[in-house]
Design a protein around this motif. Sequence first.
Motif, PDB file in Angstrom:
ATOM      1  N   ARG A   1       0.829  -1.210   0.000  1.00 49.98           N
ATOM      2  CA  ARG A   1       0.000   0.000   0.000  1.00 49.98           C
ATOM      3  C   ARG A   1       0.864   1.261   0.000  1.00 49.98           C
ATOM      4  NH1 ARG A   1      -2.876  -0.990   4.380  1.00 49.98           N
ATOM      5  NH2 ARG A   1      -1.781   0.455   5.773  1.00 49.98           N
ATOM      6  N   ALA A   2       1.932   1.237   0.781  1.00 55.81           N
ATOM      7  CA  ALA A   2       2.830   2.389   0.830  1.00 55.81           C
ATOM      8  C   ALA A   2       3.517   2.602  -0.517  1.00 55.81           C
ATOM      9  CB  ALA A   2       3.871   2.183   1.931  1.00 55.81           C
ATOM     10  N   TYR A   3       3.879   1.496  -1.162  1.00 56.10           N
ATOM     11  CA  TYR A   3       4.534   1.613  -2.469  1.00 56.10           C
ATOM     12  C   TYR A   3       3.565   2.160  -3.514  1.00 56.10           C
ATOM     13  CZ  TYR A   3       7.183   0.433  -6.642  1.00 56.10           C
ATOM     14  OH  TYR A   3       7.852   0.509  -7.832  1.00 56.10           O
ATOM     15  N   GLN A   4       2.335   1.684  -3.498  1.00 56.97           N
ATOM     16  CA  GLN A   4       1.329   2.190  -4.425  1.00 56.97           C
ATOM     17  C   GLN A   4       1.128   3.700  -4.246  1.00 56.97           C
ATOM     18  OE1 GLN A   4      -1.819  -0.532  -3.295  1.00 56.97           O
ATOM     19  NE2 GLN A   4      -1.671  -1.639  -5.239  1.00 56.97           N
ATOM     20  N   LYS A   5       1.126   4.147  -2.987  1.00 57.69           N
ATOM     21  CA  LYS A   5       0.954   5.592  -2.719  1.00 57.69           C
ATOM     22  C   LYS A   5       2.162   6.370  -3.214  1.00 57.69           C
ATOM     23  CE  LYS A   5      -0.951   9.272  -0.752  1.00 57.69           C
ATOM     24  NZ  LYS A   5       0.008  10.328  -1.089  1.00 57.69           N
ATOM     25  N   GLU A   6       3.340   5.850  -2.999  1.00 59.25           N
ATOM     26  CA  GLU A   6       4.559   6.514  -3.463  1.00 59.25           C
ATOM     27  C   GLU A   6       4.558   6.648  -4.980  1.00 59.25           C
ATOM     28  OE1 GLU A   6       9.452   6.041  -3.027  1.00 59.25           O
ATOM     29  OE2 GLU A   6       8.109   4.425  -2.365  1.00 59.25           O
ATOM     30  N   TYR A   7       4.145   5.590  -5.664  1.00 54.51           N
ATOM     31  CA  TYR A   7       4.103   5.599  -7.124  1.00 54.51           C
ATOM     32  C   TYR A   7       3.031   6.564  -7.622  1.00 54.51           C
ATOM     33  CZ  TYR A   7       5.826   3.233 -11.352  1.00 54.51           C
ATOM     34  OH  TYR A   7       6.455   2.945 -12.530  1.00 54.51           O
ATOM     35  N   MET A   8       1.900   6.579  -6.939  1.00 53.21           N
ATOM     36  CA  MET A   8       0.815   7.494  -7.292  1.00 53.21           C
ATOM     37  C   MET A   8       1.275   8.953  -7.195  1.00 53.21           C
ATOM     38  SD  MET A   8      -2.759   8.058  -5.222  1.00 53.21           S
ATOM     39  CE  MET A   8      -3.519   6.517  -5.740  1.00 53.21           C
ATOM     40  N   ASP A   9       1.977   9.249  -6.105  1.00 51.21           N
ATOM     41  CA  ASP A   9       2.460  10.621  -5.918  1.00 51.21           C
ATOM     42  C   ASP A   9       3.440  11.012  -7.017  1.00 51.21           C
ATOM     43  OD1 ASP A   9       0.911  10.877  -3.663  1.00 51.21           O
ATOM     44  OD2 ASP A   9       2.543  10.470  -2.252  1.00 51.21           O
ATOM     45  N   TYR A  10       4.298  10.066  -7.404  1.00 52.41           N
ATOM     46  CA  TYR A  10       5.229  10.367  -8.499  1.00 52.41           C
ATOM     47  C   TYR A  10       4.472  10.639  -9.786  1.00 52.41           C
ATOM     48  CZ  TYR A  10       8.405   9.884 -12.349  1.00 52.41           C
ATOM     49  OH  TYR A  10       9.081  10.127 -13.529  1.00 52.41           O
ATOM     50  N   TRP A  11       3.509   9.786 -10.097  1.00 53.42           N
ATOM     51  CA  TRP A  11       2.741   9.977 -11.336  1.00 53.42           C
ATOM     52  C   TRP A  11       2.072  11.354 -11.331  1.00 53.42           C
ATOM     53  CZ3 TRP A  11       1.104   5.260 -14.404  1.00 53.42           C
ATOM     54  CH2 TRP A  11       0.533   5.629 -15.637  1.00 53.42           C
ATOM     55  N   ASN A  12       1.486  11.720 -10.206  1.00 57.27           N
ATOM     56  CA  ASN A  12       0.842  13.040 -10.112  1.00 57.27           C
ATOM     57  C   ASN A  12       1.838  14.168 -10.349  1.00 57.27           C
ATOM     58  OD1 ASN A  12      -1.616  11.855  -9.488  1.00 57.27           O
ATOM     59  ND2 ASN A  12      -1.349  12.056  -7.278  1.00 57.27           N
ATOM     60  N   SER A  13       3.063  13.978  -9.879  1.00 57.08           N
ATOM     61  CA  SER A  13       4.064  15.039  -9.980  1.00 57.08           C
ATOM     62  C   SER A  13       4.487  15.330 -11.411  1.00 57.08           C
ATOM     63  CB  SER A  13       5.306  14.663  -9.157  1.00 57.08           C
ATOM     64  OG  SER A  13       6.074  13.641  -9.802  1.00 57.08           O
ATOM     65  N   THR A  14       4.226  14.411 -12.339  1.00 54.44           N
ATOM     66  CA  THR A  14       4.680  14.621 -13.719  1.00 54.44           C
ATOM     67  C   THR A  14       3.880  15.694 -14.441  1.00 54.44           C
ATOM     68  OG1 THR A  14       3.256  12.845 -14.574  1.00 54.44           O
ATOM     69  CG2 THR A  14       5.502  12.242 -13.902  1.00 54.44           C
ATOM     70  N   SER A  15       2.821  16.198 -13.819  1.00 53.29           N
ATOM     71  CA  SER A  15       2.071  17.296 -14.444  1.00 53.29           C
ATOM     72  C   SER A  15       2.959  18.519 -14.634  1.00 53.29           C
ATOM     73  CB  SER A  15       0.850  17.655 -13.594  1.00 53.29           C
ATOM     74  OG  SER A  15       1.246  18.056 -12.295  1.00 53.29           O
ATOM     75  N   ALA A  16       4.031  18.625 -13.843  1.00 50.59           N
ATOM     76  CA  ALA A  16       4.956  19.754 -13.980  1.00 50.59           C
ATOM     77  C   ALA A  16       5.868  19.601 -15.186  1.00 50.59           C
ATOM     78  CB  ALA A  16       5.795  19.882 -12.704  1.00 50.59           C
ATOM     79  N   LEU A  17       5.887  18.413 -15.806  1.00 51.56           N
ATOM     80  CA  LEU A  17       6.820  18.134 -16.901  1.00 51.56           C
ATOM     81  C   LEU A  17       6.148  18.026 -18.262  1.00 51.56           C
ATOM     82  CD1 LEU A  17       8.834  15.279 -15.119  1.00 51.56           C
ATOM     83  CD2 LEU A  17       9.433  17.714 -15.213  1.00 51.56           C
ATOM     84  N   THR A  18       4.841  17.817 -18.289  1.00 53.11           N
ATOM     85  CA  THR A  18       4.178  17.465 -19.545  1.00 53.11           C
ATOM     86  C   THR A  18       3.806  18.658 -20.417  1.00 53.11           C
ATOM     87  OG1 THR A  18       2.005  17.472 -18.495  1.00 53.11           O
ATOM     88  CG2 THR A  18       3.232  15.384 -18.499  1.00 53.11           C
ATOM     89  N   GLY A  19       3.565  19.810 -19.797  1.00 56.03           N
ATOM     90  CA  GLY A  19       3.108  20.965 -20.562  1.00 56.03           C
ATOM     91  C   GLY A  19       1.660  20.875 -20.973  1.00 56.03           C
ATOM     92  N   THR A  20       0.950  19.878 -20.455  1.00 56.91           N
ATOM     93  CA  THR A  20      -0.467  19.705 -20.813  1.00 56.91           C
ATOM     94  C   THR A  20      -1.399  20.114 -19.671  1.00 56.91           C
ATOM     95  OG1 THR A  20      -0.573  17.439 -19.989  1.00 56.91           O
ATOM     96  CG2 THR A  20       0.146  17.742 -22.276  1.00 56.91           C
ATOM     97  N   GLY A  21      -0.802  20.364 -18.498  1.00 59.24           N
ATOM     98  CA  GLY A  21      -1.630  20.639 -17.335  1.00 59.24           C
ATOM     99  C   GLY A  21      -2.110  19.370 -16.661  1.00 59.24           C
ATOM    100  N   ARG A  22      -1.715  18.200 -17.209  1.00 62.07           N
ATOM    101  CA  ARG A  22      -2.086  16.903 -16.658  1.00 62.07           C
ATOM    102  C   ARG A  22      -0.818  16.082 -16.424  1.00 62.07           C
ATOM    103  NH1 ARG A  22      -4.203  17.013 -21.579  1.00 62.07           N
ATOM    104  NH2 ARG A  22      -3.045  15.116 -22.127  1.00 62.07           N
ATOM    105  N   PRO A  23      -0.886  15.117 -15.530  1.00 59.75           N
ATOM    106  CA  PRO A  23       0.220  14.157 -15.454  1.00 59.75           C
ATOM    107  C   PRO A  23       0.279  13.359 -16.761  1.00 59.75           C
ATOM    108  CG  PRO A  23      -1.202  14.012 -13.511  1.00 59.75           C
ATOM    109  CD  PRO A  23      -1.929  14.858 -14.521  1.00 59.75           C
ATOM    110  N   VAL A  24       1.307  12.561 -16.949  1.00 56.97           N
ATOM    111  CA  VAL A  24       1.404  11.764 -18.174  1.00 56.97           C
ATOM    112  C   VAL A  24       0.149  10.921 -18.321  1.00 56.97           C
ATOM    113  CG1 VAL A  24       3.934  11.690 -18.140  1.00 56.97           C
ATOM    114  CG2 VAL A  24       2.643   9.851 -17.083  1.00 56.97           C
ATOM    115  N   ASP A  25      -0.278  10.720 -19.551  1.00 54.11           N
ATOM    116  CA  ASP A  25      -1.486   9.949 -19.819  1.00 54.11           C
ATOM    117  C   ASP A  25      -1.239   8.452 -19.740  1.00 54.11           C
ATOM    118  OD1 ASP A  25      -3.555  12.042 -20.629  1.00 54.11           O
ATOM    119  OD2 ASP A  25      -1.838  12.580 -21.888  1.00 54.11           O
TER     120      ASP A  25
END
Length: 580
Positions: free
Chosen positions: A432-456
């Motif tokens: 569960r902790a790993y899933q949350k860590e991965y989720m947080d990383y995925w959310n953080s990619t919104s700063a990199l995509t230029g789309t206003g969204r995390p990676v699709d």
Amino acid sequence: MDWQTLAKTKRDSINALIPVSWRLPSPTPPATKQRNVTGKYIQQFLSPREVEITETDAVGIVKQTTVGLWTALEVTKAFCHRAALAHQMVNCLHEIFFEAALADARKLDEYYVKNGKPVGPLHGLPVSLKDQFHVKGVETTMGYVGWINTFEGRTETGKERVFESELASSLRRLGAILYVKTAVPHTLMAGETINNIITYTWNPTNRFLACGGSSGGEGALISLKGSPVGFGTDIGGSIRIPAAFNGLYGIRPSSGRLPYEGMANSMDGQNSILSVVGPLATSVGALKLVIKGVLSQEPWLHDPLVAEIPWRDEQEKAVLDIVKAGGGGRLAFGYMKGDGAVNLHPPVRRAIDIVLKTAERLGHKIVDWEPPSHQKGLDLAFKTWLFDGGADVHAAFALSGEPMAGPVAATYGTLKEQYTASQIAAVNVGKRAYQKEYMDYWNSTSALTGTGRPVDAVIAAVAPFAAARPDMYSYYGGNTVLSEEDVTAKLMMPGFSTIVNILDYSTSVLPVTKVDKNIDVVDVGYVPLNAQDEKVHLAYDPEIFDGAHVSVQIIGRRFQEEKVLALTEILGDALGNHVV
């Protein structure tokens, strides 16, 4: 009977169900003379009408059968014939029930004539099933000799040959026709398909290579177009690996999306990482067709673990709206280079590069994917398959005294100490902790995509090789130094695919290209990262791999099946290899 006699008797009984007129006039030549038995090779044993029917995808078939242009009987008979040929070429079937299928087809045709309408959206569509599904009138061995003439190894249960898995019954209600069950590795826990009943199932496109596992019979059969669409299961890559190795589309849904009720399984009750049901086919359209059909049956009313999530057109539409918008409307894909433990074979690197360049050509953004350590997730995943120390697996083999196949014995060859309740709880907390860590990383990619969204979605390899060589599926996990006992557990599950299972992400397979020995040459002067990487590197031989399918996986988030399939279809269309 001793196990050898029992296995041979079962094997012979399967082959005896093939009509004499459908038996090959002579044995299939060895791979050295005929490595590829798909396409023209198998077509020579079929009539032009049978070729036309069997080389139409599932969507095209139901367009004909649901309006009465093709009869269910002629379609079913064509696929039964082609499936019989496929089995004789690569050993892909565990159960044959052609006569029952033809009887069902006649009933469907009678219904159509009488009512002027189809039974359902899958009216007259043959569907193959992995030999993990129970089907009325047919036994389930799951590759175990000790399960022959039993119900999951038990006798006098009242369920023998009468019990049916929920998904099988659902398909019947939709008008689909069940006619074969396909080969698996005994235990289901291997990336190759081998057992003591039907022996080894080969890759039809390149018979020097494995067809994958554990839904390997499905992959081989559909590759030979002996089935337009089939269902497998996935607990560590068992849908995606056969789909990739055989150049097919496939999807591993999140657990709870499609019904699993009434399935046979190994280690039943291990709920930390659940096995899931999903389809394999020659087109994305076929995957969508059968998933929509199953969801229309409201499986949440029949399986307590299914979430009440009907098919969501809006998720698919959101993706298409972005693509159609133009002028800044774009998608964003993460690019997973590897896992740091082994490097990819040349053709797999080329396939990923093709997909990345295709996405960029369409105007989409590519982001380097640098998530939390996959080793952390894999170490948790590998423990779950030994919670019982291998007791369930050993009990199944003890029924007949049969030996374990090599890929299975690598992990389960000796009984190990069972985990305590506290140890299992600790794994679940860590997951569960790993899933949350991965989720947080995925959310953080919104700063990199230029789309206003995390990676699709994330584009990644399914395995480090295009397909495994027999007994050489030499990479299953990361590179952490483990105890001797943990190392044997680590050998069992494919690292590139298993990470998806612990995260429970919706993930599809996209066929990309084929190995070309003139392009995909061996890396000269290669310096291995470690001993495992050296094994993977040495397994690559361009001459042996030439012509093999190469695929990638498209990884989405939980319960994003509609979105993942839309993305896969967009990329497949752009690659020019989508079957319509």
